[in-house]
Design an enzyme around this catalytic site. Structure first.
Site, PDB file in Angstrom:
ATOM      1  CB  SER A  70      -0.942   0.010   1.216  1.00 16.92           C
ATOM      2  OG  SER A  70      -0.206  -0.072   2.414  1.00 16.92           O
ATOM      3  CE1 TYR A 134      -2.969   0.336  -2.013  1.00 14.98           C
ATOM      4  CE2 TYR A 134      -3.575   2.658  -2.159  1.00 14.98           C
ATOM      5  CZ  TYR A 134      -3.727   1.413  -1.582  1.00 14.98           C
ATOM      6  OH  TYR A 134      -4.645   1.244  -0.573  1.00 14.98           O
ATOM      7  NE  ARG A 212      -5.202  14.452   0.284  1.00 14.56           N
ATOM      8  CZ  ARG A 212      -5.082  15.418  -0.629  1.00 14.56           C
ATOM      9  NH1 ARG A 212      -5.977  16.398  -0.675  1.00 14.56           N
ATOM     10  NH2 ARG A 212      -4.083  15.409  -1.474  1.00 14.56           N
ATOM     11  CB  ALA A 273       4.300  14.839  -8.855  1.00 13.09           C
TER      12      ALA A 273
END
Length: 314
Positions: A70, A134, A212, A273
């Site tokens: 992960s 991922y 987030r 990025a």
């Protein structure tokens, strides 16, 4: 349960045991910890891709599949590790489930399947355009599960996590390679890091830093138990899991300062990025179908639980 010695898996295993389920944890301990397997669960140290056939022959009424590679950055430099470790392993698990008639699957998917969102909050109907290997492997597994549900009557649910944080008693986040913001900030408070780097301060958000959606790991575990109950034969249901509320990187660091009482020095670095400005979930579908809603959506609660776990482990 695969990957039950890891962060999310251990909390889910603990809640399953506490609610009266018979739990078998299968984990190769490549990233998990044997002492994270809760008392009352049977532990099998094995690669699930190799062990699934023999284990499922014992007869089980469902599988919760957490095991996965992960690390986003690693997935970009070593994609074979992710296509083999995530996709091929999952295909072996699906084949073993079909062979032995295991009826239900709950899969640990990810918001990384969406990539750069066109709009937020993100719906399950949003385009899936992962920006890293991922996320691409998780999306490939989702497609495979859909095929098995349609062709073989599997009852399946994929849960797409947003930013998981917090802890539950003695079960919490302790990765060898830590990439998540809250535990990294708490490492500064513990004195194992000197400072925190915040990547980007020029995003089109209220304070210039990324936003987030943070979901408490215990709320996440609750969703898995509900998903087991609501899985429908021949269907593959997909649900986003988040709170619908976003917190910026600055807010996370400041809340960590308030919770820990530590100044937590921070510096700004260049954007990374592929980091979208805002990632926030719409969890309306999970609320409507599963009857799920987060009970610990407050950032202070999430960080306080993580801090208690971090201090307890020293």
């Amino acid at each position: 349960m695969t990957g039950g010695a890891g962060y999310v898996g251990s909390v889910c295993a603990a809640r399953l045991v506490e609610t009266g389920h018979d739990v078998v944890v299968v984990d190769d301990l490549s990233t998990g910890h044997e002492d994270a397997v809760p008392e009352g669960a049977r532990f099998v140290r094995a690669d699930i891709g190799e062990a699934a056939g023999d284990l499922l022959a014992e007869g089980y009424d469902g599988v919760l599949h957490f095991a996965a590679k992960s690390l986003v950055g690693e997935s970009m430099v070593d994609p074979a590790k992710y296509w083999n470790g995530n996709v091929l392993t999952s295909l072996k698990l699906l084949a073993a489930m079909r062979e032995h008639g295991t009826p239900r699957l709950v899969f640990s998917s990810t918001a990384a399947t969406y990539g750069e969102p066109e709009q937020v909050p993100i719906l399950e109907t949003a385009p899936t355009r992962p920006t890293n290997t991922y996320g691409a492997t998780k999306l490939a597994i989702d497609h495979a599960i859909t095929s098995y549900a349609k062709a073989h009557g599997l009852a399946a649910v994929s849960l797409r996590y947003f930013n998981v944080a917090g802890a539950y008693g003695g079960f919490g986040e302790r990765h060898t390679t830590e990439t998540h913001l809250i535990p990294i900030v708490l490492q500064v408070a513990m004195g194992t890091r000197d400072k925190i780097s915040i990547y980007g301060e020029d995003y089109p958000t209220a304070d210039g830093t990324c936003v987030r959606d943070y979901i408490h790991v215990l709320d996440l575990a609750a969703a898995h138990l509900l998903a087991l109950e609501h899985a429908v034969k021949g269907e593959h249901q997909v649900f986003n899991l988040g709170t619908g509320t976003g917190f910026s990187n600055r807010q996370v660091v400041q809340t960590c300062r308030e919770v820990t009482g530590h100044p937590i020095p921070a510096e700004f670095a260049a954007r990374r990025a592929g980091d979208p400005a805002v990632l926030v979930a719409s969890a309306d579908a999970a609320a409507e179908v599963l009857g799920w809603s987060p009970e610990r959506a407050d950032l202070t609660t999430i960080i306080s639980d993580a801090w208690e776990f971090t201090r307890a482990r020293g």
